[in-house]
Scaffold this active site. Structure first.
Site, PDB file in Angstrom:
ATOM      1  N   ASN A 146     -29.566  81.160   3.165  1.00  0.00           N
ATOM      2  CA  ASN A 146     -29.937  80.754   4.526  1.00  0.00           C
ATOM      3  C   ASN A 146     -29.657  81.952   5.428  1.00  0.00           C
ATOM      4  OD1 ASN A 146     -30.096  79.697   7.094  1.00  0.00           O
ATOM      5  ND2 ASN A 146     -28.322  78.319   6.882  1.00  0.00           N
ATOM      6  N   LYS A 202     -30.252  82.245   8.518  1.00  0.00           N
ATOM      7  CA  LYS A 202     -29.951  81.869   9.910  1.00  0.00           C
ATOM      8  C   LYS A 202     -30.787  82.745  10.860  1.00  0.00           C
ATOM      9  CE  LYS A 202     -25.587  80.163   8.268  1.00  0.00           C
ATOM     10  NZ  LYS A 202     -24.209  79.821   8.509  1.00  0.00           N
ATOM     11  N   HIS A 233     -28.454  71.032   9.293  1.00  0.00           N
ATOM     12  CA  HIS A 233     -27.385  72.042   9.198  1.00  0.00           C
ATOM     13  C   HIS A 233     -26.411  71.846  10.366  1.00  0.00           C
ATOM     14  CE1 HIS A 233     -25.269  75.845   9.160  1.00  0.00           C
ATOM     15  NE2 HIS A 233     -25.679  75.994   7.914  1.00  0.00           N
ATOM     16  N   GLU A 269     -24.950  73.844  12.231  1.00  0.00           N
ATOM     17  CA  GLU A 269     -25.203  74.654  13.430  1.00  0.00           C
ATOM     18  C   GLU A 269     -26.268  74.009  14.304  1.00  0.00           C
ATOM     19  OE1 GLU A 269     -25.757  78.363  11.358  1.00  0.00           O
ATOM     20  OE2 GLU A 269     -23.616  78.389  10.899  1.00  0.00           O
ATOM     21  N   GLU A 284     -21.490  70.917   3.138  1.00  0.00           N
ATOM     22  CA  GLU A 284     -21.005  72.125   3.800  1.00  0.00           C
ATOM     23  C   GLU A 284     -19.925  71.752   4.813  1.00  0.00           C
ATOM     24  OE1 GLU A 284     -24.061  75.488   3.649  1.00  0.00           O
ATOM     25  OE2 GLU A 284     -24.530  74.300   5.399  1.00  0.00           O
ATOM     26  N   GLY A 302     -19.038  80.422   7.395  1.00  0.00           N
ATOM     27  CA  GLY A 302     -18.910  81.706   8.080  1.00  0.00           C
ATOM     28  C   GLY A 302     -17.485  82.081   8.427  1.00  0.00           C
ATOM     29  N   SER A 338     -18.933  79.795   2.923  1.00  0.00           N
ATOM     30  CA  SER A 338     -18.250  81.015   2.470  1.00  0.00           C
ATOM     31  C   SER A 338     -18.293  81.205   0.955  1.00  0.00           C
ATOM     32  CB  SER A 338     -16.804  81.040   2.988  1.00  0.00           C
ATOM     33  OG  SER A 338     -16.798  81.065   4.406  1.00  0.00           O
TER      34      SER A 338
HETATM   35  P1  PGA Z   1     -21.790  80.978   4.981  1.00  0.00           P
HETATM   36  O1  PGA Z   1     -22.876  79.937   5.532  1.00  0.00           O
HETATM   37  O2  PGA Z   1     -22.092  81.207   3.518  1.00  0.00           O
HETATM   38  O3  PGA Z   1     -21.998  82.215   5.804  1.00  0.00           O
HETATM   39  O4  PGA Z   1     -20.448  80.363   5.177  1.00  0.00           O
HETATM   40  C1  PGA Z   1     -23.263  78.840   4.756  1.00  0.00           C
HETATM   41  C2  PGA Z   1     -24.282  78.019   5.503  1.00  0.00           C
HETATM   42  O5  PGA Z   1     -24.145  77.818   6.711  1.00  0.00           O
HETATM   43  O6  PGA Z   1     -25.253  77.528   4.891  1.00  0.00           O
END
Ligand code: PGA
Length: 246
Positions: A14, A16, A97, A99, A166, A172, A208
């Site tokens: 992803n 983003k 997601h 976010e 998640e 992140g 992560s």
């Molecule tokens: P990350 O993001 O691997 O940077 O923690 C995962 C995600 O949001 O899908």
């Protein structure tokens, strides 16, 4: 057009809000990675602006979007519909997601409405669920995830659905849920899905995931792959995760 495979481990990147046309060489490298690891379903959700270019370069790699609108067309300035994603060569859409749940205030009802539109456009879904740190500390992680699944899974068949667990506090941050937390939540998600006729719905872990922790996470029961943010931006680190899934 490559689809998400329900039998192989799925490693989905992803990007983003990252990626310019100058980064398409990373897509080429990820396509080459997908070609040399036929035992893994490699997928990538670049920003909308790169979907068409990426899908044109992808023969073994599944390309998708990070979101889509709940309508297929109309007066929705700035939005992109599922049909448009399909037209650009995408085969799946990431929905729910965290976010988007926080930045765009998407709730379960909206996510469910989007699942309907995405399936109607012939696309697959990666549906994200996960608790915040406060919710976990309060002992509410299981209830929150159960509620998100109850409220946002599509009402009909789960044939074109992949779920991604998640934990928000692991995205992140460089922190991952520990093995017990992941195994317990994936078992709970499996039991919800089984009750909905989704015994074979792949359940990805995200938060992560890196080359150095991927093997341990991917070997846990009911972990059918990973949804990868930061470590998918460079083909080299993404390769370390894909190779851990072989
Ligand atoms: P990350 O993001 O691997 O940077 O923690 C995962 C995600 O949001 O899908």
């Amino acid at each position: 057009m490559t689809k998400l495979d329900r039998c192989l481990p799925i490693i989905a990147g992803n990007w983003k809000m990252n990626g310019l046309s100058a980064d398409l060489h990373q897509v080429d490298a990820i396509e080459a990675l997908a070609a040399r690891t036929p035992g893994v379903c490699v997928a990538l959700a670049p920003p909308f602006t790169l979907i068409r270019d990426a899908s044109g370069r992808a023969a073994h790699l599944a390309i998708g979007a990070q979101d889509a609108h709940l309508a297929q067309s109309g007066a929705h300035t700035g939005c992109v519909s599922p049909e448009m994603v399909a037209d650009a060569g995408g085969s799946f859409v990431v929905l729910g997601h965290s976010e988007r749940r926080s930045d765009q205030r998407e709730d379960d009802a909206l996510v469910r409405a989007k699942t309907k539109a995405v399936l109607a456009a012939g696309l697959q879904i990666i549906l994200c669920v996960g608790e915040t740190e406060v919710e976990r500390d309060d002992g509410r992680a299981d209830a929150v995830v159960a509620e998100q699944l109850a409220g946002s899974l599509p009402e009909r068949s789960l044939d074109d659905v992949v779920v991604a667990y998640e934990p928000v506090w692991a995205i992140g941050t460089g922190r991952t849920a520990n093995e017990e937390q992941i195994a317990a939540m994936h078992a709970q998600i499996r039991s919800v899905l089984r009750n909905r006729g989704g015994a074979d719905v792949p359940i990805l872990y995200g938060g992560s995931v890196k080359p150095d922790n991927a093997r341990a996470i991917l070997s846990l029961p009911e972990v059918g792959g990973a949804l990868v943010g930061g470590a998918s931006l460079k083909a080299e680190s993404f390769a370390g995760i894909v190779e851990a899934a072989v």
